[in-house]
Each structure stands twice: as structure tokens, then as C-alpha cells.
Design a protein around this motif. Structure first.
Motif, short mmCIF file in Angstrom:
data_model
loop_
_atom_site.label_atom_id
_atom_site.label_comp_id
_atom_site.label_asym_id
_atom_site.label_seq_id
_atom_site.Cartn_x
_atom_site.Cartn_y
_atom_site.Cartn_z
N ALA A 1 0.83 -1.20 0.00
CA ALA A 1 0.00 0.00 0.00
C ALA A 1 0.87 1.26 0.00
O ALA A 1 1.89 1.33 0.68
N ALA A 2 0.43 2.24 -0.77
CA ALA A 2 1.15 3.51 -0.85
C ALA A 2 0.98 4.31 0.43
O ALA A 2 0.07 4.06 1.23
N ILE A 3 1.87 5.28 0.64
CA ILE A 3 1.85 6.10 1.86
C ILE A 3 0.50 6.80 2.02
O ILE A 3 -0.07 6.84 3.11
N ASN A 4 -0.03 7.34 0.92
CA ASN A 4 -1.32 8.03 0.99
C ASN A 4 -2.45 7.08 1.38
O ASN A 4 -3.35 7.45 2.13
N THR A 5 -2.39 5.86 0.86
CA THR A 5 -3.40 4.85 1.20
C THR A 5 -3.33 4.50 2.67
O THR A 5 -4.36 4.43 3.37
N LEU A 6 -2.12 4.29 3.17
CA LEU A 6 -1.95 3.95 4.59
C LEU A 6 -2.42 5.09 5.47
O LEU A 6 -3.03 4.87 6.52
N SER A 7 -2.14 6.31 5.05
CA SER A 7 -2.58 7.48 5.81
C SER A 7 -4.09 7.55 5.88
O SER A 7 -4.67 7.86 6.93
N ALA A 8 -4.76 7.24 4.75
CA ALA A 8 -6.23 7.26 4.72
C ALA A 8 -6.80 6.17 5.62
O ALA A 8 -7.76 6.40 6.37
N TYR A 9 -6.21 4.98 5.57
CA TYR A 9 -6.65 3.89 6.45
C TYR A 9 -6.49 4.28 7.92
O TYR A 9 -7.38 4.06 8.74
N ARG A 10 -5.33 4.84 8.23
CA ARG A 10 -5.08 5.23 9.62
C ARG A 10 -6.11 6.25 10.09
O ARG A 10 -6.68 6.12 11.17
N SER A 11 -6.36 7.26 9.25
CA SER A 11 -7.31 8.29 9.62
C SER A 11 -8.71 7.71 9.84
O SER A 11 -9.37 8.02 10.84
N ASP A 12 -9.16 6.86 8.92
CA ASP A 12 -10.50 6.28 9.04
C ASP A 12 -10.62 5.38 10.27
O ASP A 12 -11.62 5.41 10.98
N LEU A 13 -9.60 4.59 10.51
CA LEU A 13 -9.66 3.65 11.65
C LEU A 13 -9.56 4.39 12.98
O LEU A 13 -10.27 4.06 13.94
N GLU A 14 -8.67 5.36 13.06
CA GLU A 14 -8.54 6.12 14.31
C GLU A 14 -9.80 6.93 14.60
O GLU A 14 -10.22 7.04 15.76
N GLN A 15 -10.42 7.45 13.55
CA GLN A 15 -11.67 8.19 13.74
C GLN A 15 -12.77 7.24 14.21
O GLN A 15 -13.54 7.58 15.13
N ALA A 16 -12.84 6.06 13.61
CA ALA A 16 -13.84 5.07 14.03
C ALA A 16 -13.60 4.66 15.47
O ALA A 16 -14.55 4.49 16.26
N ALA A 17 -12.34 4.49 15.84
CA ALA A 17 -12.01 4.09 17.22
C ALA A 17 -12.42 5.17 18.21
O ALA A 17 -12.89 4.87 19.32
N SER A 18 -12.25 6.43 17.82
CA SER A 18 -12.62 7.53 18.72
C SER A 18 -14.13 7.66 18.89
O SER A 18 -14.61 8.12 19.94
N LEU A 19 -14.89 7.23 17.89
CA LEU A 19 -16.35 7.30 17.96
C LEU A 19 -16.98 6.05 18.57
O LEU A 19 -18.14 6.06 18.97
N SER A 20 -16.18 4.99 18.63
CA SER A 20 -16.71 3.71 19.10
C SER A 20 -16.99 3.73 20.60
O SER A 20 -16.23 4.31 21.38
N ASN A 21 -18.09 3.10 20.98
CA ASN A 21 -18.44 2.98 22.40
C ASN A 21 -17.72 1.75 22.97
O ASN A 21 -18.28 0.67 23.07
N GLY A 22 -16.46 1.94 23.31
CA GLY A 22 -15.63 0.82 23.75
C GLY A 22 -14.57 0.56 22.69
O GLY A 22 -14.54 1.22 21.65
N PRO A 23 -13.67 -0.41 22.93
CA PRO A 23 -12.61 -0.69 21.95
C PRO A 23 -13.18 -1.07 20.59
O PRO A 23 -14.07 -1.92 20.50
#
Length: 299
Positions: free
Chosen positions: A22-44
Motif C-alpha cells: 500500500a502507498a503512503i497516501n493509502t496507509l494514511s487514509a486507512y489510519r485516519s479512518d480507523l482512528e476516527q472510528a475508534a474515537s467514535l466507538s463505544n468501547g474498543p
């Protein structure tokens, strides 16, 4: 975001970089989406069930379909990674929205390509300039294709895990759960030859200076082998060899329940992705085995 989520996200991105290139931009997008989902999640996030994901994705109602598709894809691949690596038993990602998307099938290797890989390995072993790392390569590839081990299971195998005349490995997974994994004669012999090169004091069959070789290093080794065998490195990874193990067993007559046990899947729905046998074989199966086929009626 919990510490568990952060650790799993890092491991997932590590896999994406090494296995999928995966390219750097792709990894950055994955990280952003997953970290945002984790911050909104009710629990881990890593422990989310279907209900939790449905509540989480209700936050996406005002987003464009393309954005929802990207976020869903990131989460699906993340949960698929957690299941495949044995970090959780079930995959709740079917609760995610699918705006025109579909699940991609794993990459496939033909029998000829598998033969080409192992001919390359044998050529290296028979060379006058053969090195211990060639013996290690043989053990790694034989265990991946001969037992269908996960990358994380393979690199962390204890040195004494392969025992002479014992046709199985004992793999310890999440929560200390153990499963027996049959090992082919070829794989066992290759592993035994490699173990002769491993320090008896080593805790691992594939040691490194700091413990055992990393999954990243394993990916690099397998992709280097692909280049030598004339196969596009993008099409080969440890998981592709595990997938070839399952697919070729299925083509040889194994059933899904047997594959479920061999692959260590707690939920058979995870195993069902390995049923993409070619259409010709399916047609032959119906014609040869269906009770109303002409062949059976003729009898």
C-alpha cells in the motif's frame, strides 16, 4: 482510542504496507479512518459487535457514497485482518454499509505457479553456493503451503514445535487456545533440516537478534522468492500461500468443515471465502454428482 486499538491498527497498517504494498497516501487514509472510528466507538473498536458497528456507521448518514465506501472498506479489511490473525473469532463487518461495493476475493496461485516456486527453492538448495538462509526459505515456504499457517503463527513457532515422526504442529492462539495443525512430510523434513542450523538455546524456530523474524521480514523473503520464480511479487505473500493451501485442498475434495479446522477459523463463514473454485469444476461437479444428472439416470 484505547491502547489495544492503537496496537492493532499499527499491526494492520504494517501488514498493508508489507503484504499489499500500500502507498503512503493509502496507509494514511486507512489510519485516519480507523482512528476516527475508534474515537467514535463505544468501547474498543477491535471488540465491536454488529450492533456497535451499526451505531458507529449511523454517523455516516450525511457523507457521500464514495466516502462511506472508503470507510467501510477500511473497517472490513481491519476486521478481516483481526480474524485472519486470530485476534478475534468472528467478523462483524457484514453490518457495515455497502454502497455498491463487494468483498474482494483473495489472490489465487495456480498449481503451475506453486510448482515454479518450489522448483526455485530446490534450485537454490542444490546450488554450490547454497547458504543456510536457503534452507530457511525452504522451511518457511513448505510450512506456509504445507500447513496453511498464518504469518504470525509461522514466525513465532517455538524451536521444538516440529518433532520427528509427529505429523502435526501444536499452535497456540488467542487466549491460549491450542489447535493441532497437520504438517506435510515435506514440510516437516524441511523444518527439521533448518532446525539443525538453529542454536539449541533459541526459543524460536526462526530466530532473529531480538527474538523471532518479523512478519515484515517474512513478507520480504516471500516477495524476493516470487521475483526469482518469475511471478509478479504483488501477487504473492504469506497469506496467498495460506490461501493456496486452502484452495488446492478444496479442489482436491476437502470440505469446508475440514478447512475450517485446518485454518483455525472459529466461524465457518470466514472459511467460505475459500470456495471460489473455477466454474468448469463446478459444472463437472453438478454433471458428475447430481442425482438427476444424465450419467446417474443412465445407470
Amino acid at each position: 482510542m484505547t491502547g489495544h486499538d492503537a496496537a492493532y491498527i499499527e499491526r494492520f497498517l504494517e501488514m498493508m504496507a508489507a503484504e499489499s504494498g500500500a502507498a503512503i497516501n493509502t496507509l494514511s487514509a486507512y489510519r485516519s479512518d480507523l482512528e476516527q472510528a475508534a474515537s467514535l466507538s463505544n468501547g474498543p473498536l477491535c471488540d465491536s459487535d454488529r450492533d456497535s458497528l451499526q451505531k458507529l456507521t449511523s454517523e455516516w448518514d450525511d457523507l457521500k457514497n464514495s466516502t462511506v465506501s472508503r470507510k467501510s472498506s477500511a473497517l472490513k479489511r481491519f476486521f478481516g485482518f483481526l480474524v485472519e490473525e486470530g485476534f478475534r473469532d468472528d467478523d462483524p463487518s457484514d453490518a457495515l454499509p455497502r454502497p455498491g461495493g463487494s468483498r474482494n476475493l483473495p489472490k489465487i496461485l495456480s498449481h503451475d505457479e506453486i510448482e515454479s516456486l518450489f522448483r526455485t527453492v530446490e534450485s537454490r538448495l542444490e546450488s554450490e553456493s547454497a547458504k543456510p538462509n536457503d534452507v530457511r526459505l525452504s522451511a518457511l515456504t513448505e510450512l506456509l503451503y504445507g500447513s496453511g499457517l498464518r504469518a504470525s503463527e509461522l514466525v513465532s513457532l517455538p524451536r521444538n514445535s516440529v518433532v520427528q515422526d509427529r505429523p502435526f504442529l501444536i499452535i497456540k492462539g488467542k487466549g491460549g487456545k491450542e489447535r493441532l495443525v497437520p504438517i506435510s512430510d515435506r514440510a516437516r523434513k524441511a523444518a527439521e533440516k533448518w532446525s539443525d542450523h538453529v542454536d539449541e538455546k533459541s526459543a524460536y524456530l526462526f530466530p532473529s537478534r531480538t527474538g523471532h523474524i518479523s512478519r515484515i521480514r517474512l513478507f520480504q523473503i516471500i516477495k524476493d522468492l516470487a521475483k526469482q520464480a518469475g511471478i509478479n511479487p504483488k501477487r504473492l505473500s504469506p497469506h496467498v500461500l495460506r490461501h493456496a493451501f486452502a484452495t488446492h485442498l478444496l479442489e482436491g475434495g476437502a470440505d469446508l468443515r475440514a478447512l475450517q479446522t485446518l485454518l483455525g477459523h472459529s466461524d465457518i463463514s470466514t472459511t467460505q471465502i475459500y470456495t471460489h473454485v473455477d466454474s468448469k469444476r463446478l459444472v463437472e461437479l453438478v454433471n458428475d454428482r447430481h442425482p438427476l444428472s444424465r450419467k446417474n439416470l443412465a445407470r
